[in-house]
Design a protein around this motif. Structure first.
Motif, PDB file in Angstrom:
ATOM      1  N   PRO A 147      -0.298   5.688   4.583  1.00 36.45           N
ATOM      2  CA  PRO A 147       0.491   4.451   4.462  1.00 36.45           C
ATOM      3  C   PRO A 147       1.703   4.432   5.392  1.00 36.45           C
ATOM      4  O   PRO A 147       2.145   3.351   5.789  1.00 36.45           O
ATOM      5  CB  PRO A 147       0.928   4.448   2.993  1.00 36.45           C
ATOM      6  CG  PRO A 147       0.846   5.861   2.547  1.00 36.45           C
ATOM      7  CD  PRO A 147      -0.301   6.452   3.310  1.00 36.45           C
TER       8      PRO A 147
ATOM      9  N   TYR B  43       0.196  10.494   1.822  1.00 38.11           N
ATOM     10  CA  TYR B  43       1.424   9.765   2.157  1.00 38.11           C
ATOM     11  C   TYR B  43       1.497   9.426   3.652  1.00 38.11           C
ATOM     12  O   TYR B  43       2.152   8.459   4.043  1.00 38.11           O
ATOM     13  CB  TYR B  43       2.645  10.594   1.772  1.00 38.11           C
ATOM     14  CG  TYR B  43       2.934  10.632   0.289  1.00 38.11           C
ATOM     15  CD1 TYR B  43       2.260   9.795  -0.606  1.00 38.11           C
ATOM     16  CD2 TYR B  43       3.877  11.496  -0.237  1.00 38.11           C
ATOM     17  CE1 TYR B  43       2.514   9.838  -1.957  1.00 38.11           C
ATOM     18  CE2 TYR B  43       4.154  11.543  -1.602  1.00 38.11           C
ATOM     19  CZ  TYR B  43       3.455  10.703  -2.461  1.00 38.11           C
ATOM     20  OH  TYR B  43       3.720  10.738  -3.802  1.00 38.11           O
TER      21      TYR B  43
ATOM     22  N   MET C 141       0.838  -1.191   0.000  1.00 36.22           N
ATOM     23  CA  MET C 141       0.000   0.000   0.000  1.00 36.22           C
ATOM     24  C   MET C 141       0.880   1.251   0.000  1.00 36.22           C
ATOM     25  O   MET C 141       0.603   2.223  -0.722  1.00 36.22           O
ATOM     26  CB  MET C 141      -0.920   0.000   1.221  1.00 36.22           C
ATOM     27  CG  MET C 141      -1.890   1.173   1.268  1.00 36.22           C
ATOM     28  SD  MET C 141      -3.014   1.103   2.673  1.00 36.22           S
ATOM     29  CE  MET C 141      -1.915   1.585   4.007  1.00 36.22           C
TER      30      MET C 141
ATOM     31  N   ALA D 248      -4.171   1.325  -2.357  1.00 35.55           N
ATOM     32  CA  ALA D 248      -3.372   2.477  -2.788  1.00 35.55           C
ATOM     33  C   ALA D 248      -3.947   3.115  -4.045  1.00 35.55           C
ATOM     34  O   ALA D 248      -4.123   4.330  -4.114  1.00 35.55           O
ATOM     35  CB  ALA D 248      -1.924   2.047  -3.022  1.00 35.55           C
TER      36      ALA D 248
ATOM     37  N   LEU E 270      -5.776   5.870  -1.866  1.00 39.40           N
ATOM     38  CA  LEU E 270      -4.710   6.838  -1.620  1.00 39.40           C
ATOM     39  C   LEU E 270      -4.534   7.816  -2.774  1.00 39.40           C
ATOM     40  O   LEU E 270      -4.272   9.003  -2.553  1.00 39.40           O
ATOM     41  CB  LEU E 270      -3.392   6.105  -1.340  1.00 39.40           C
ATOM     42  CG  LEU E 270      -3.343   5.280  -0.053  1.00 39.40           C
ATOM     43  CD1 LEU E 270      -1.984   4.623   0.116  1.00 39.40           C
ATOM     44  CD2 LEU E 270      -3.653   6.153   1.162  1.00 39.40           C
TER      45      LEU E 270
ATOM     46  N   TYR F 178       2.833   1.435  -3.616  1.00 42.41           N
ATOM     47  CA  TYR F 178       1.984   1.844  -4.736  1.00 42.41           C
ATOM     48  C   TYR F 178       1.303   3.185  -4.465  1.00 42.41           C
ATOM     49  O   TYR F 178       0.919   3.874  -5.411  1.00 42.41           O
ATOM     50  CB  TYR F 178       0.950   0.762  -5.038  1.00 42.41           C
ATOM     51  CG  TYR F 178       1.542  -0.402  -5.795  1.00 42.41           C
ATOM     52  CD1 TYR F 178       1.881  -0.276  -7.131  1.00 42.41           C
ATOM     53  CD2 TYR F 178       1.792  -1.617  -5.162  1.00 42.41           C
ATOM     54  CE1 TYR F 178       2.449  -1.338  -7.826  1.00 42.41           C
ATOM     55  CE2 TYR F 178       2.356  -2.683  -5.846  1.00 42.41           C
ATOM     56  CZ  TYR F 178       2.685  -2.533  -7.180  1.00 42.41           C
ATOM     57  OH  TYR F 178       3.254  -3.579  -7.854  1.00 42.41           O
ATOM     58  N   GLY F 179       1.163   3.532  -3.187  1.00 40.58           N
ATOM     59  CA  GLY F 179       0.654   4.854  -2.873  1.00 40.58           C
ATOM     60  C   GLY F 179       1.593   5.939  -3.367  1.00 40.58           C
ATOM     61  O   GLY F 179       1.167   7.051  -3.699  1.00 40.58           O
TER      62      GLY F 179
END
Length: 588
Positions: free
Chosen positions: A217, A214, A43, A197, A201, A46-47
Motif C-alpha cells: 500500500p 505494508y 487500502m 486491504a 493485504l 485499512y491495511g
C-alpha cells in the motif's frame, strides 16, 4: 477560432487562478484523478487498521485491553486531526495545498511503518517459544510511524472529498444533479480500497510477512499521488472570500451577548443583511433567517447594536452560519455511539474471530481480520442498489431528489446498526455456550464454531454504513456554511475519531469495573473465559437509547436554505430544499 468565455458560475478558478471553464475543468473527468488516490489511501489505512490489533498482540506482545485501547486511540487520532487540517485549508492554504503537504507526511508515515515491521532489530525477539516484550525504542519508533500517518491524514481526509465536491458547480442545474450522486460513488471507490486491504493485504501480512503487507500500500499510495498531480490542469479551486471563516462562529455569540439588553425586531427583515446583489457579485450565497436560537439574532440588530458606532453588526447570513454549526454539533453528538459500534470491526470483532474455527478446507485458514471484507462487500453491493434503485423509487414517492432526507438516511442506518449489535450479542451468547459444552477454557483453544457465524453482524454493519457513513459525509458538507465546508466535513471525521476514543474509554472502564476484586473481567486476555456478551449487551442498550436521542434531535433540526441564481437573468432565487418537506428533520 472562437474563445470560450462561459465560465463556471460558482466563482471557481483553475490552477493558475483564472476563471474555470466548464468544458475543460471539473466534473467527473477531474474526479477520476481524485478517486484513484482515495482508493489507494483507503487500502493503506485499512491495511494497517484492520489487522493492527493482531500485530500488537502477536508481534509487540501487548495484552488484549491495551491493544484494543491503542488501536482505538490511533484510529481516533486519524479521524480527529482533520479538524486542524480543515482549519488550515479554509483559513490559510486552501484545500489543494493543504492536501499536497499532508499527503507527503502520510507517505512518510507509511514508509516508517514499513521499516518498523520489516527490520528484526525493531521488533521483539523470541527464543524457544518465549518472546520478550518490545523495548522502549522499538515501541517509540513504531508509534512514531503510526502517529505520523495520523498527522498526514489530518490534512488529507477533510480536503480530498471536499475538493472533489468542488468540481461540480452548484449554480449549474446539470452539474448539481450529478453532484447528488458524487458522495455515493466517492465512497464506493473508498470501499474498493478497503476491500483489497481486508481480503489481500491482511492475508499477505499473516502469511507472507508484515513488511510486504505494508510495503504494497505504500507503493500504491505513491503511485496514486502521481496520478493525482497529473490531473492538476483539470481541477477547479474555490476562492475563499473570508480570511478566517471559522471566526464568524465565535463572533456571533459574542456580539449577541453584547447586545443582550436590546430588543429584537418582530420582523427579521429589520435585521442587518447585505443586498442580494452583494452575494451575486461576490459568488457567495445568502442564508435565509430561521426561527431557532433567536438569541443569536441579536448579533444582527442594526440600531444601537454596539457601544461603538464603528463596529458593524453581523449579517443574518453570518448569524445563520453560526446556527448551522450549532445545529450540526447537536447531530454530531448523537453520532458518537454509532461510531463506537463501528469501532468494534477492527478490534473486538477481530479478537472474537481468532477464537473460532477459521479453516476453509484442509489447506487454507482465513485470517480473522479478513472477515471485515464482508463489511466492504456489502457496501459495494449496496451503494449501486441505493443509488440506482432505492433513490429513484423513493424520489417518486417523496419528490425529494435524494429520495429521502439526509437525517432520515442516518436514522435508517442507525437502526440497522442496532440490529447488527443485537446479532453480535446473540452470536457471542452461542459461542459461550459451545465453550462451556466442550469445556474449553484455554486462551488458545479453538471453539468448534465456524467464524462465518460472525458474518451477519459484519454484513449488516456494512449495509448500515451505506446510510451512515455516506449520509454523514454528505450531511455535514451540505449543511456547512459555504466558507467552512472543509471544516464542516470534519464533523464527520471527528465523530468517528471521538467514537474510537469513547470505545477505548469504555473498554478500559468496563475491564476495570467488571474485573475488580475476585471477579472475571468482561474483556480479558482469554476471551474463552470472560463475558464479551455482557459488553455487547451494554453497547446494545446505549445504542438503543442513542437512537431515541437522535430522533429527538433530528425533529428539531432545520435544514439550510440559501439563494441560488439563474445565470441568464442573474436573478436571485430561493433554492428549494425538498428536505424541508419531510416529517423527519424539520421543526416548523
Amino acid at each position: 477560432m472562437e474563445i470560450e468565455t462561459d465560465y463556471t458560475q460558482d466563482g471557481t478558478v483553475d490552477f493558475r487562478g483564472r476563471p474555470a471553464l466548464p468544458s475543460k475543468t471539473g466534473k467527473w473527468k477531474a474526479c477520476a484523478f481524485l478517486v484513484g488516490y482515495e482508493a489507494f489511501e483507503r487500502m493503506a489505512f485499512y491495511g494497517v487498521a484492520s489487522n493492527l490489533v493482531n500485530f500488537l498482540t502477536t508481534q509487540l506482545h501487548e495484552d488484549t485491553v491495551s491493544s484494543v485501547r491503542n488501536v482505538n486511540n490511533w484510529s481516533g487520532s486519524v479521524w480527529i486531526t482533520p479538524i486542524l487540517g480543515a482549519y488550515i485549508a479554509d483559513s490559510f492554504l486552501g484545500r489543494f495545498w493543504t492536501f499536497t503537504v499532508s499527503s507527503l507526511i502520510y507517505v512518510l508515515g507509511m514508509v516508517l511503518l514499513t521499516i518498523a515491521v520489516s527490520l528484526k532489530s525493531l521488533r521483539p525477539t523470541c527464543s524457544n517459544g518465549v518472546c520478550n516484550k518490545a523495548s522502549a525504542s522499538q515501541i517509540a519508533f513504531f508509534y512514531t510511524a503510526l502517529y505520523t500517518i495520523a498527522i498526514g491524514a489530518g490534512g488529507t481526509k477533510p480536503n480530498i472529498s471536499t475538493f472533489g465536491a468542488d468540481q461540480f458547480d452548484d449554480f449549474n442545474p446539470h452539474e448539481k444533479e450529478i453532484k447528488a450522486s458524487f458522495f455515493n460513488w466517492w465512497m464506493f471507490t473508498s470501499f474498493l480500497g478497503a476491500l483489497i486491504a481486508t481480503l489481500g493485504l491482511v492475508y499477505i501480512q499473516e502469511n507472507l510477512g508484515w513488511g510486504l503487507g505494508y510495503a504494497i500500500p505504500t507503493v500504491g499510495l505513491l503511485l496514486s499521488l502521481v496520478i493525482f498531480y497529473v490531473g492538476t490542469p483539470m481541477y477547479r479551486h474555490k476562492v475563499s472570500t473570508t480570511k478566517s471563516p471559522a471566526r464568524d462562529f465565535f463572533r456571533v455569540p459574542i456580539a449577541a451577548f453584547r447586545n443582550r439588553n436590546l430588543k429584537l425586531p418582530l420582523n427579521p427583515s429589520y435585521l442587518h443583511e447585505h443586498e442580494l446583489q452583494h452575494y451575486i457579485s461576490s459568488g457567495k450565497r445568502q442564508i435565509y433567517h430561521t426561527p431557532v436560537l433567536r438569541f443569536l439574532d441579536k448579533a444582527a440588530i442594526k440600531e444601537g447594536s454596539t457601544d461603538s458606532s464603528s463596529r458593524t453588526p453581523m449579517t443574518v447570513t453570518q448569524v445563520e452560519g453560526a446556527k448551522l454549526v450549532l445545529g450540526m454539533a447537536l447531530i454530531w453528538l448523537v453520532t458518537l455511539i454509532p461510531s463506537t459500534i463501528w469501532a468494534q470491526i477492527n478490534t473486538l470483532f477481530v479478537k472474537q474471530g481468532t477464537t473460532l474455527d477459521r479453516n476453509i478446507g484442509p489447506q487454507f485458514r482465513i485470517p480473522a481480520a479478513s472477515l471485515g471484507s464482508f463489511v466492504t462487500l456489502s457496501m459495494l453491493l449496496s451503494v449501486p442498489m441505493y443509488d440506482r434503485i432505492f433513490v429513484p423509487f423513493m424520489r417518486q414517492k417523496t419528490g425529494n431528489p435524494r429520495g429521502i432526507t439526509l437525517l432520515q438516511r442516518l436514522g435508517i442506518g442507525f437502526s440497522i446498526q442496532i440490529i447488527a449489535i443485537a446479532i453480535a450479542y446473540a452470536v457471542e451468547v452461542k459461542r459461550i455456550r459451545v465453550i462451556r459444552a466442550n469445556n474449553l477454557i484455554g486462551p488458545k483453544d479453538i471453539v468448534p464454531l465456524s467464524i462465518f457465524w460472525l458474518l451477519p453482524q459484519y454484513v449488516l454493519i456494512g449495509i448500515a454504513d451505506v446510510f451512515n457513513a455516506i449520509g454523514l459525509l454528505e450531511f455535514f458538507y451540505d449543511q456547512s456554511p459555504e466558507d467552512m465546508q472543509s471544516l464542516g466535513t470534519t464533523f464527520f471525521t471527528s465523530g468517528i475519531g471521538v467514537g474510537n476514543f469513547l470505545n477505548s474509554f469504555l473498554v478500559t472502564m468496563v475491564d476495570k469495573i467488571s474485573g475488580s476484586g475476585e471477579r472475571k473481567s468482561w474483556i480479558g486476555d482469554n476471551l474463552n473465559d470472560c463475558h464479551l456478551d455482557y459488553y455487547y449487551g451494554f453497547l446494545l442498550v446505549i445504542a438503543s437509547v442513542n437512537l431515541g436521542a437522535f430522533l429527538w434531535a433530528s425533529n428539531r433540526y432545520i435544514y439550510k436554505r440559501e439563494t441560488t441564481r439563474v445565470k441568464e437573468a442573474l436573478c436571485p432565487q430561493l433554492e428549494h430544499n425538498p428536505t424541508l418537506d419531510a416529517s423527519l428533520g424539520l421543526q416548523v
